[in-house]
Design a protein around this motif. Sequence first.
Motif, PDB file in Angstrom:
ATOM      1  N   PRO A 100      31.803  13.054  28.664  1.00 51.78           N
ATOM      2  CA  PRO A 100      31.766  13.389  27.245  1.00 51.78           C
ATOM      3  C   PRO A 100      30.835  12.442  26.499  1.00 51.78           C
ATOM      4  CG  PRO A 100      33.755  12.175  27.725  1.00 51.78           C
ATOM      5  CD  PRO A 100      33.057  12.377  29.046  1.00 51.78           C
ATOM      6  N   GLN A 101      30.202  12.958  25.478  1.00 53.85           N
ATOM      7  CA  GLN A 101      29.274  12.151  24.691  1.00 53.85           C
ATOM      8  C   GLN A 101      29.428  12.505  23.226  1.00 53.85           C
ATOM      9  OE1 GLN A 101      27.577   9.633  25.537  1.00 53.85           O
ATOM     10  NE2 GLN A 101      25.547   9.543  24.645  1.00 53.85           N
ATOM     11  N   LEU A 102      29.433  11.481  22.380  1.00 54.07           N
ATOM     12  CA  LEU A 102      29.433  11.725  20.942  1.00 54.07           C
ATOM     13  C   LEU A 102      27.984  11.876  20.494  1.00 54.07           C
ATOM     14  CD1 LEU A 102      30.821  11.820  18.146  1.00 54.07           C
ATOM     15  CD2 LEU A 102      30.538   9.336  18.050  1.00 54.07           C
ATOM     16  N   ILE A 103      27.640  13.039  19.938  1.00 58.90           N
ATOM     17  CA  ILE A 103      26.276  13.251  19.442  1.00 58.90           C
ATOM     18  C   ILE A 103      26.091  12.473  18.149  1.00 58.90           C
ATOM     19  CG2 ILE A 103      24.582  14.963  18.697  1.00 58.90           C
ATOM     20  CD1 ILE A 103      25.380  15.164  21.621  1.00 58.90           C
ATOM     21  N   CYS A 109      31.443  15.961  19.467  1.00 59.14           N
ATOM     22  CA  CYS A 109      31.303  15.622  20.884  1.00 59.14           C
ATOM     23  C   CYS A 109      30.847  16.816  21.705  1.00 59.14           C
ATOM     24  CB  CYS A 109      32.638  15.123  21.437  1.00 59.14           C
ATOM     25  SG  CYS A 109      33.225  13.608  20.670  1.00 59.14           S
TER      26      CYS A 109
ATOM     27  N   TYR B  99      31.588  -0.394  14.370  1.00 53.54           N
ATOM     28  CA  TYR B  99      31.895   0.937  13.853  1.00 53.54           C
ATOM     29  C   TYR B  99      33.069   1.508  14.631  1.00 53.54           C
ATOM     30  CZ  TYR B  99      30.643   5.354  11.496  1.00 53.54           C
ATOM     31  OH  TYR B  99      30.629   6.464  10.694  1.00 53.54           O
ATOM     32  N   GLN B 101      35.206   4.783  14.618  1.00 58.01           N
ATOM     33  CA  GLN B 101      35.337   6.144  14.079  1.00 58.01           C
ATOM     34  C   GLN B 101      36.592   6.781  14.653  1.00 58.01           C
ATOM     35  OE1 GLN B 101      31.019   6.843  15.458  1.00 58.01           O
ATOM     36  NE2 GLN B 101      31.352   8.386  13.922  1.00 58.01           N
ATOM     37  N   GLN B 103      38.514   9.998  14.295  1.00 55.20           N
ATOM     38  CA  GLN B 103      38.482  11.362  13.761  1.00 55.20           C
ATOM     39  C   GLN B 103      39.563  12.197  14.434  1.00 55.20           C
ATOM     40  OE1 GLN B 103      36.465  12.064  11.325  1.00 55.20           O
ATOM     41  NE2 GLN B 103      35.047  10.343  11.420  1.00 55.20           N
ATOM     42  N   ASP B 105      39.180  14.817  16.298  1.00 57.98           N
ATOM     43  CA  ASP B 105      38.846  15.289  17.643  1.00 57.98           C
ATOM     44  C   ASP B 105      38.163  14.234  18.507  1.00 57.98           C
ATOM     45  OD1 ASP B 105      35.941  17.282  16.603  1.00 57.98           O
ATOM     46  OD2 ASP B 105      36.720  15.341  15.971  1.00 57.98           O
ATOM     47  N   TYR B 106      38.100  12.970  18.061  1.00 58.40           N
ATOM     48  CA  TYR B 106      37.608  11.909  18.937  1.00 58.40           C
ATOM     49  C   TYR B 106      37.872  10.549  18.303  1.00 58.40           C
ATOM     50  CZ  TYR B 106      33.520  11.503  15.866  1.00 58.40           C
ATOM     51  OH  TYR B 106      32.705  11.314  14.783  1.00 58.40           O
ATOM     52  N   TYR B 108      35.834   6.871  18.528  1.00 58.58           N
ATOM     53  CA  TYR B 108      34.624   6.231  19.061  1.00 58.58           C
ATOM     54  C   TYR B 108      34.495   4.847  18.466  1.00 58.58           C
ATOM     55  CZ  TYR B 108      29.809   5.843  20.708  1.00 58.58           C
ATOM     56  OH  TYR B 108      28.676   5.455  21.357  1.00 58.58           O
ATOM     57  N   LEU B 151      33.969   6.055  24.084  1.00 55.48           N
ATOM     58  CA  LEU B 151      34.474   7.298  23.513  1.00 55.48           C
ATOM     59  C   LEU B 151      35.834   7.598  24.132  1.00 55.48           C
ATOM     60  CD1 LEU B 151      34.075   9.917  21.822  1.00 55.48           C
ATOM     61  CD2 LEU B 151      32.969  10.904  23.831  1.00 55.48           C
ATOM     62  N   ALA B 154      38.330  12.545  23.251  1.00 54.13           N
ATOM     63  CA  ALA B 154      37.388  13.558  22.762  1.00 54.13           C
ATOM     64  C   ALA B 154      37.889  14.956  23.126  1.00 54.13           C
ATOM     65  CB  ALA B 154      36.011  13.315  23.367  1.00 54.13           C
ATOM     66  N   TYR B 167      39.072  14.040  26.696  1.00 48.21           N
ATOM     67  CA  TYR B 167      38.302  13.239  27.647  1.00 48.21           C
ATOM     68  C   TYR B 167      38.013  11.862  27.085  1.00 48.21           C
ATOM     69  CZ  TYR B 167      37.481  18.035  29.172  1.00 48.21           C
ATOM     70  OH  TYR B 167      37.640  19.338  29.544  1.00 48.21           O
ATOM     71  N   SER B 168      37.834  10.893  27.996  1.00 48.87           N
ATOM     72  CA  SER B 168      37.488   9.525  27.595  1.00 48.87           C
ATOM     73  C   SER B 168      36.467   8.952  28.562  1.00 48.87           C
ATOM     74  CB  SER B 168      38.733   8.630  27.584  1.00 48.87           C
ATOM     75  OG  SER B 168      39.673   9.060  26.631  1.00 48.87           O
ATOM     76  N   ASN B 169      35.705   7.987  28.059  1.00 51.03           N
ATOM     77  CA  ASN B 169      34.736   7.266  28.894  1.00 51.03           C
ATOM     78  C   ASN B 169      35.157   5.829  29.069  1.00 51.03           C
ATOM     79  OD1 ASN B 169      32.874   9.274  29.431  1.00 51.03           O
ATOM     80  ND2 ASN B 169      31.675   8.880  27.593  1.00 51.03           N
ATOM     81  N   TYR B 214      24.816   6.897  26.930  1.00 52.27           N
ATOM     82  CA  TYR B 214      24.320   5.874  26.015  1.00 52.27           C
ATOM     83  C   TYR B 214      25.096   5.907  24.701  1.00 52.27           C
ATOM     84  CZ  TYR B 214      20.471   5.590  29.318  1.00 52.27           C
ATOM     85  OH  TYR B 214      19.729   5.440  30.460  1.00 52.27           O
ATOM     86  N   PRO B 215      25.017   4.812  23.918  1.00 51.40           N
ATOM     87  CA  PRO B 215      25.763   4.805  22.645  1.00 51.40           C
ATOM     88  C   PRO B 215      25.131   5.756  21.645  1.00 51.40           C
ATOM     89  CG  PRO B 215      24.415   2.823  22.863  1.00 51.40           C
ATOM     90  CD  PRO B 215      24.344   3.542  24.172  1.00 51.40           C
ATOM     91  N   SER B 216      25.952   6.280  20.761  1.00 53.76           N
ATOM     92  CA  SER B 216      25.421   7.157  19.721  1.00 53.76           C
ATOM     93  C   SER B 216      24.864   6.338  18.561  1.00 53.76           C
ATOM     94  CB  SER B 216      26.514   8.100  19.205  1.00 53.76           C
ATOM     95  OG  SER B 216      27.534   7.367  18.581  1.00 53.76           O
TER      96      SER B 216
END
Lengths: 149, 244
Positions: A100-103, A109, B99, B101, B103, B105-106, B108, B151, B154, B167-169, B214-216
């Motif tokens: 999963p990736q946060l855009i 995501c 930061y 976040q 939310q 639905d996630y 981060y 993350l 998610a 899901y998680s990283n 990679y980081p957002s």
Amino acid sequence: MVAFLMVMMACNNNCYVPTRALLGVAFMDSAQLKPVTVKQLTIKGEGNDSILYNASSEQSVFLPLRQNQTVTRFEMSFLRHKEDTVPTAYTLEVKHQPYPQLISEECGCVMFHSIDTATCYNAQESLRVEIYSTNVINVEGDVQLKISL
Amino acid sequence: MFNLKFLCSLACLLCLPLLAARAQETPVAVPDSAQQPVDIAKIAAAKSKKSVYEATYLSADIFDPIATAFTGKFEFSVAADVSLWHRLFPAIEIGVMGYNQQQEDYHYTTAGGFVKVGANYNFLNYKPNRKKDHAVFAGVRYGYSFTSYQLQDAHIANNYWNETGVYSNDKRTAHFGWVEFQIGVRVQVYKQFFMGAALEIRTFGHYYQKEPYYPSTIAGFGSDANTTNFGLLYHLTYQFPTKK
């Protein structure tokens, strides 16, 4: 003045980038090493009744990978040779790692994938599949696999 | 990212220090009887003498800490630069970013630090007999940052395969570098106190190592490593030791 600027910054809630990560597959002429248009192309996911491409002519296709599994299979059929009139069926099998990736805060995501292996085969032959790029991300038109015909 | 709102806020921000400087420079009429004889020799000597080192400046960014109240992302940086001939200003800047976040639905989290090294070039007001140390400059920096990111929780759905899940990283750290261009102003508002504003253009971003993801948001650079990012600096500066 600062408060005005902050309010303006906080008001931008639009997402301007794609929010899906699709596997890009291009068809190549193995002799001339150029993109080739396949005809009568039909693709659907294995075990899924919904058809992604229905008897169309395409040089490249974009397919959704499974996010709860590390193997995704698609059932493809197309005219293998110029003189063919009946489409030949193949199975495209892709082994991948979803992550999963946060855009962004605005876009949310998306599930990205890293390609491990890819094969395209039927009972008679296996087509050569080149992994051009291993990362399936949210870039429109991005190609990860090249199938040589 | 680059729209009318951004242009308006940029114009207002860059004009503010200039307006503050003009308020300090109110001309005072001197009666003829109070004028002192002009020592031409001293003036000529002052003009011919150009010292290399003139002052050191210490700056603190005030734009980002205030923005935290509205965006939720904490950023703060301090910078130091040295005045050489009041033309060239080698500079170094260090900062932090955090930061969290949370939310629906996630979740981060990202945090990190950065350092930028470079120099500014002053185009105006550099003569030795200047009354104020205003500067209009353009500069270049090389930036380096390390950012940890994770993350969690998610919620992602796949409509074609009819799949949903949470899901998680794993937590990871990315090392990132970029080139930055700055244009701005710095005005002397009162004795050793200055106000300044600058536009930053961050580009040529590159990761030091390959990661599966990679980081957002990258500390010091912003979001999306593959694009050019713009930023605004608004800082308060103290000049020491005084050159006079």
